[in-house]
Design a protein around this motif. Structure first.
Motif, PDB file in Angstrom:
ATOM      1  N   MET A 127       0.831  -1.211   0.000  1.00 37.64           N
ATOM      2  CA  MET A 127       0.000   0.000   0.000  1.00 37.64           C
ATOM      3  C   MET A 127       0.867   1.263   0.000  1.00 37.64           C
ATOM      4  N   THR A 128       1.923   1.252   0.788  1.00 38.20           N
ATOM      5  CA  THR A 128       2.816   2.409   0.851  1.00 38.20           C
ATOM      6  C   THR A 128       3.511   2.620  -0.487  1.00 38.20           C
ATOM      7  N   ALA A 129       4.008   1.553  -1.086  1.00 35.68           N
ATOM      8  CA  ALA A 129       4.681   1.656  -2.385  1.00 35.68           C
ATOM      9  C   ALA A 129       3.753   2.262  -3.431  1.00 35.68           C
ATOM     10  N   CYS A 130       2.538   1.763  -3.464  1.00 37.52           N
ATOM     11  CA  CYS A 130       1.554   2.223  -4.446  1.00 37.52           C
ATOM     12  C   CYS A 130       1.255   3.716  -4.269  1.00 37.52           C
ATOM     13  N   ASN A 131       1.016   4.122  -3.043  1.00 39.69           N
ATOM     14  CA  ASN A 131       0.629   5.499  -2.789  1.00 39.69           C
ATOM     15  C   ASN A 131       1.778   6.481  -2.944  1.00 39.69           C
ATOM     16  N   ILE A 132       2.982   6.096  -2.589  1.00 36.99           N
ATOM     17  CA  ILE A 132       4.126   6.989  -2.799  1.00 36.99           C
ATOM     18  C   ILE A 132       4.435   7.109  -4.294  1.00 36.99           C
ATOM     19  N   ALA A 133       4.264   6.042  -5.036  1.00 37.49           N
ATOM     20  CA  ALA A 133       4.414   6.148  -6.498  1.00 37.49           C
ATOM     21  C   ALA A 133       3.390   7.139  -7.058  1.00 37.49           C
ATOM     22  N   ALA A 134       2.158   7.076  -6.558  1.00 36.35           N
ATOM     23  CA  ALA A 134       1.109   8.004  -7.009  1.00 36.35           C
ATOM     24  C   ALA A 134       1.456   9.448  -6.632  1.00 36.35           C
ATOM     25  N   LEU A 135       1.927   9.650  -5.416  1.00 37.35           N
ATOM     26  CA  LEU A 135       2.312  11.000  -4.995  1.00 37.35           C
ATOM     27  C   LEU A 135       3.488  11.537  -5.812  1.00 37.35           C
ATOM     28  N   THR A 136       4.364  10.657  -6.231  1.00 35.83           N
ATOM     29  CA  THR A 136       5.486  11.075  -7.070  1.00 35.83           C
ATOM     30  C   THR A 136       4.990  11.533  -8.439  1.00 35.83           C
ATOM     31  N   ILE A 137       4.021  10.812  -8.990  1.00 34.85           N
ATOM     32  CA  ILE A 137       3.416  11.263 -10.255  1.00 34.85           C
ATOM     33  C   ILE A 137       2.798  12.642 -10.051  1.00 34.85           C
ATOM     34  N   TYR A 138       2.072  12.808  -8.949  1.00 31.95           N
ATOM     35  CA  TYR A 138       1.481  14.122  -8.668  1.00 31.95           C
ATOM     36  C   TYR A 138       2.573  15.192  -8.626  1.00 31.95           C
ATOM     37  N   ASP A 139       3.621  14.948  -7.857  1.00 30.95           N
ATOM     38  CA  ASP A 139       4.689  15.924  -7.708  1.00 30.95           C
ATOM     39  C   ASP A 139       5.300  16.300  -9.051  1.00 30.95           C
ATOM     40  N   MET A 140       5.518  15.318  -9.885  1.00 34.03           N
ATOM     41  CA  MET A 140       6.199  15.573 -11.152  1.00 34.03           C
ATOM     42  C   MET A 140       5.284  16.168 -12.220  1.00 34.03           C
ATOM     43  N   CYS A 141       3.966  16.092 -12.014  1.00 36.50           N
ATOM     44  CA  CYS A 141       3.018  16.612 -12.999  1.00 36.50           C
ATOM     45  C   CYS A 141       2.240  17.831 -12.515  1.00 36.50           C
ATOM     46  N   LYS A 142       2.450  18.250 -11.267  1.00 39.97           N
ATOM     47  CA  LYS A 142       1.638  19.322 -10.699  1.00 39.97           C
ATOM     48  C   LYS A 142       1.802  20.665 -11.425  1.00 39.97           C
ATOM     49  N   ALA A 143       2.921  20.885 -12.092  1.00 40.50           N
ATOM     50  CA  ALA A 143       3.090  22.131 -12.843  1.00 40.50           C
ATOM     51  C   ALA A 143       2.073  22.222 -13.979  1.00 40.50           C
ATOM     52  N   ALA A 144       1.666  21.081 -14.509  1.00 37.68           N
ATOM     53  CA  ALA A 144       0.691  21.053 -15.601  1.00 37.68           C
ATOM     54  C   ALA A 144      -0.743  20.908 -15.089  1.00 37.68           C
ATOM     55  N   ASP A 145      -0.897  20.402 -13.841  1.00 31.36           N
ATOM     56  CA  ASP A 145      -2.252  20.136 -13.330  1.00 31.36           C
ATOM     57  C   ASP A 145      -2.208  19.976 -11.811  1.00 31.36           C
ATOM     58  N   LYS A 146      -2.619  20.995 -11.093  1.00 33.58           N
ATOM     59  CA  LYS A 146      -2.657  20.891  -9.628  1.00 33.58           C
ATOM     60  C   LYS A 146      -3.896  20.142  -9.148  1.00 33.58           C
ATOM     61  N   GLY A 147      -4.817  19.845 -10.042  1.00 27.85           N
ATOM     62  CA  GLY A 147      -6.053  19.155  -9.681  1.00 27.85           C
ATOM     63  C   GLY A 147      -5.995  17.644  -9.863  1.00 27.85           C
ATOM     64  N   ILE A 148      -4.802  17.085  -9.955  1.00 30.18           N
ATOM     65  CA  ILE A 148      -4.642  15.629 -10.078  1.00 30.18           C
ATOM     66  C   ILE A 148      -5.295  14.963  -8.872  1.00 30.18           C
ATOM     67  N   VAL A 149      -5.990  13.846  -9.124  1.00 27.04           N
ATOM     68  CA  VAL A 149      -6.673  13.125  -8.058  1.00 27.04           C
ATOM     69  C   VAL A 149      -6.078  11.722  -7.934  1.00 27.04           C
ATOM     70  N   ILE A 150      -5.715  11.371  -6.712  1.00 24.30           N
ATOM     71  CA  ILE A 150      -5.281  10.005  -6.403  1.00 24.30           C
ATOM     72  C   ILE A 150      -6.482   9.334  -5.768  1.00 24.30           C
ATOM     73  N   GLU A 151      -6.922   8.215  -6.351  1.00 25.21           N
ATOM     74  CA  GLU A 151      -8.175   7.613  -5.893  1.00 25.21           C
ATOM     75  C   GLU A 151      -8.108   6.094  -5.871  1.00 25.21           C
ATOM     76  N   GLN A 152      -9.062   5.531  -5.196  1.00 26.20           N
ATOM     77  CA  GLN A 152      -9.261   4.080  -5.156  1.00 26.20           C
ATOM     78  C   GLN A 152      -8.022   3.315  -4.730  1.00 26.20           C
ATOM     79  N   SER A 153      -7.380   3.786  -3.689  1.00 22.55           N
ATOM     80  CA  SER A 153      -6.231   3.074  -3.139  1.00 22.55           C
ATOM     81  C   SER A 153      -6.747   1.924  -2.301  1.00 22.55           C
ATOM     82  N   ARG A 154      -6.266   0.717  -2.607  1.00 23.41           N
ATOM     83  CA  ARG A 154      -6.778  -0.444  -1.873  1.00 23.41           C
ATOM     84  C   ARG A 154      -5.894  -1.657  -2.031  1.00 23.41           C
TER      85      ARG A 154
END
Length: 170
Positions: A127-154
């Motif tokens: 779960m931690t690996a999955c969510n940190i990978a998602a947060l990294t995508i957010y971090d690296m793409c936030k300049a183009a889209d601050k409204g990125i949504v991370i969802e359905q973590s399970r």
């Protein structure tokens, strides 16, 4: 991929990280036998069309996003016990992070699998690996889209240990 969380009506269930007085504790696994265990988790990153197209074309200004997210997820699984207070430090035998894109929905699905031969499970590491990978995508793409949504973590599946195999109901 959506479903309600699993529920059970077993009356003897309890929270393993609370003692008989309701105080937080680390679960004692010292008497448990080593066994092969695995866990797979998933989450979804939803991006704007513009951010998804930049990511998909690998033109993101911060570099190769998915490989960076993969490395971040692996590092996060290794350090899970430093992040989640009652997690045990585990010798991880395998950490795999996979990505699949849905160009129509503008989402990236992240799947993380962790394996060990130890006395406790690897659900939190996956779960931690999955969510940190998602947060990294957010971090690296936030300049183009601050409204990125991370969802359905399970958790999708766990195997091994006393409780055996568990699979999410999809």
């Amino acid at each position: 991929m959506s479903s309600a969380p699993s529920t059970t009506s077993e009356p003897d269930l309890q929270l393993s990280h609370l003692d008989e007085h309701g105080q937080v504790r680390m679960v004692d696994v010292s008497g448990k036998a080593l066994s092969s265990r695995s866990a797979t988790a998933i989450c979804t990153v939803r991006l704007s069309a513009a951010a998804f197209d930049l990511l998909d074309a690998k033109k993101n200004a911060k570099g190769e996003v998915l490989n960076t997210a993969r490395v971040a997820g692996v590092l996060a699984a290794k350090r899970c016990a430093e992040l989640i207070p009652m997690c045990h430090s585990l010798p991880l035998d395998f950490i795999g992070i996979e990505f699949s894109s849905d160009t129509e929905q503008k989402v990236i699905h992240i799947t993380a699998t962790c394996k060990t031969r130890y006395t406790t499970g690897v659900e939190m590491e996956a779960m931690t690996a999955c969510n940190i990978a998602a947060l990294t995508i957010y971090d690296m793409c936030k300049a183009a889209d601050k409204g990125i949504v991370i969802e359905q973590s399970r958790l999708l599946e766990k195997t091994g240990g006393k409780s055996g195999t568990w699979r999410a109901t999809l």
